[in-house]
Design an enzyme around this catalytic site. Structure first.
Site, short mmCIF file in Angstrom:
data_model
loop_
_atom_site.label_atom_id
_atom_site.label_comp_id
_atom_site.label_asym_id
_atom_site.label_seq_id
_atom_site.Cartn_x
_atom_site.Cartn_y
_atom_site.Cartn_z
N ARG A 212 -10.47 73.58 82.16
CA ARG A 212 -9.84 72.63 81.47
C ARG A 212 -9.57 71.49 80.98
O ARG A 212 -11.00 71.37 79.87
CB ARG A 212 -9.49 72.09 83.02
N ALA A 258 5.87 48.10 79.50
CA ALA A 258 4.23 48.51 80.58
C ALA A 258 3.11 47.93 78.97
O ALA A 258 3.99 48.14 77.83
CB ALA A 258 4.47 50.38 80.21
N MET A 260 -1.40 48.91 78.30
CA MET A 260 -2.34 49.40 78.87
C MET A 260 -3.50 47.57 79.31
O MET A 260 -3.22 46.66 78.42
CB MET A 260 -3.08 49.66 77.62
N GLU A 325 1.10 46.33 66.79
CA GLU A 325 0.93 48.45 67.33
C GLU A 325 1.89 48.82 67.10
O GLU A 325 2.16 50.08 67.26
CB GLU A 325 0.24 47.82 68.16
N GLU A 327 5.12 48.17 67.66
CA GLU A 327 5.81 48.81 68.38
C GLU A 327 7.45 48.26 67.90
O GLU A 327 7.75 47.11 67.83
CB GLU A 327 5.63 48.12 69.79
#
Length: 373
Positions: A212, A258, A260, A325, A327
């Site tokens: 996997r 959202a 991390m 980042e 964004e």
């Protein structure tokens, strides 16, 4: 063999072996004229003037020295020669110091045992991933991923300490799986892990051997801001490359806030920080929605979703995101009734948004009543 003086975290035997690639075999030594103080910006040691820094003297071969140089350079440390005192007398040893020098002149003594309790497990796990990249990337190219590596280590630790209640199922556990081989064909900001595993069958008739692949991210939080007085939610919109790669003709998706979870950060703290960074909103009460795997068949990640009560006047909409980042985020205010229509009509295709809206529908009247007093 090169003598090296260790005064900080590398005195932890497991961390030293993960970094240097050899066991820690050392003797006591002292660095005169200095001591190890707790850094002002975090729990790591810095050398400041003092009566003598107690540490360990270890002798390493060229391979271990190169590995240690790589690890320390990631954190902008350089190797220098210093005089140390040992039971057999003075000698010259190698030591790593900040490349720019330390401006800290004082501070409380740094404690290895306290650091091991709070940060040891996380740092050892992170070091294993960092050292997989030794010889493949330059230390200067690691700075932008070290935080993510530490977040992944934090996520693995958190999950290893958690277990679902198991009202149904859960008769098999980690001891019923043997991982025979692990490979890491890709180590970047995210990582891909291939494994060959053998696990017990439900019917007890032998076991399965499978190959996997798993995409390793890091645990994250999602927050759907809700104003119970104005009865509306705030959603953000941004380009999502998963949808783009999947051929979606509208890869700009509507989502909750959202982000991390940083290493050492509680999910609730992350939720408030990310909402401020992405939408410029300070949250009131946080209501926990769920802890869940978004796609456990191939993604190693846990999400923590929340509804965050907030004041959402018309002027809170606009663009945002973390510039460092890359964004680019647009926020939208959506009346609750319209949000329900969007959910039922398929306009919400982001799983955390769907889950959070379902929770909000179930608790909507209670939150409205509480806000009305």
């Amino acid at each position: 063999m090169t003598p090296v003086f260790l005064f900080g975290t590398l005195r932890d035997a497991a961390l030293f072996e993960a970094v240097a690639g050899q066991p820690l075999r050392a003797e006591a030594a002292t660095l005169p004229g200095e001591r190890a103080a707790r850094a002002q910006d975090g729990d790591w040691p810095v050398l400041v003037p003092g009566s003598g820094a107690h540490g360990l003297l270890v002798r390493v071969d060229d391979s271990a020295l190169a590995r240690l140089d790589f690890y320390e350079a990631i954190f902008d440390y350089v190797r220098v020669e210093v005089p140390v005192e040992t039971a057999d007398g003075p000698l010259k040893a190698q030591l790593w110091r900040p490349a720019s020098g330390s401006s800290q002149l004082d501070g409380p003594d740094w404690s290895l045992s306290d650091w091991m309790t709070e940060w040891g497990d996380l740092t050892r796990l992170a070091a294993e991933e960092i050292m997989r990249r030794f010889g493949k990337v330059a230390p200067g190219d690691m700075g932008h991923v070290v935080g993510m590596i530490r977040s992944r280590a934090q996520a693995r630790l958190d999950t290893s300490r958690w277990r679902r209640p198991g009202h149904v199922g859960a008769s098999l556990d980690l001891s019923d799986v043997v991982i025979e081989e692990r490979r890491h064909p890709y180590d970047g900001f995210f990582t891909v892990e291939e494994m060959r595993a053998r696990f017990r069958r439900f019917d007890g008739a032998g076991d399965h051997l499978v190959d996997r692949a798993v995409f390793n991210v890091a645990d994250a939080v999602t927050v759907l801001p809700y104003d119970p007085v104005r009865d509306r939610v705030l959603m953000i919109e941004q380009l999502r490359f998963g949808a783009l790669a999947h051929g979606d003709r509208s890869p700009w998706l509507l989502e909750p806030v959202a982000g991390m979870i940083d290493a050492g950060e509680a999910p609730e703290v992350s939720a408030r920080r990310e909402t401020q960074e992405e939408a410029g909103i300070d949250l009131g009460d946080l209501h926990f929605v769920a802890r869940y795997y978004p796609s456990p068949g191939g993604i190693a990640q846990v999400l923590y979703s929340y509804i965050g009560l907030a004041d959402l006047p018309d002027e809170v909409t606009g663009t945002g995101g973390h510039p460092g980042e890359g964004e680019d985020i647009l926020s939208h205010l959506v009346p609750f009734d319209l949000a329900v229509e969007m959910l039922e009509g398929g306009d919400m295709v982001n799983a955390p948004l769907v889950i959070s809206m379902q929770w909000l529908i179930a608790h909507h009247d209670r939150l409205r009543a509480a806000a009305a007093g």
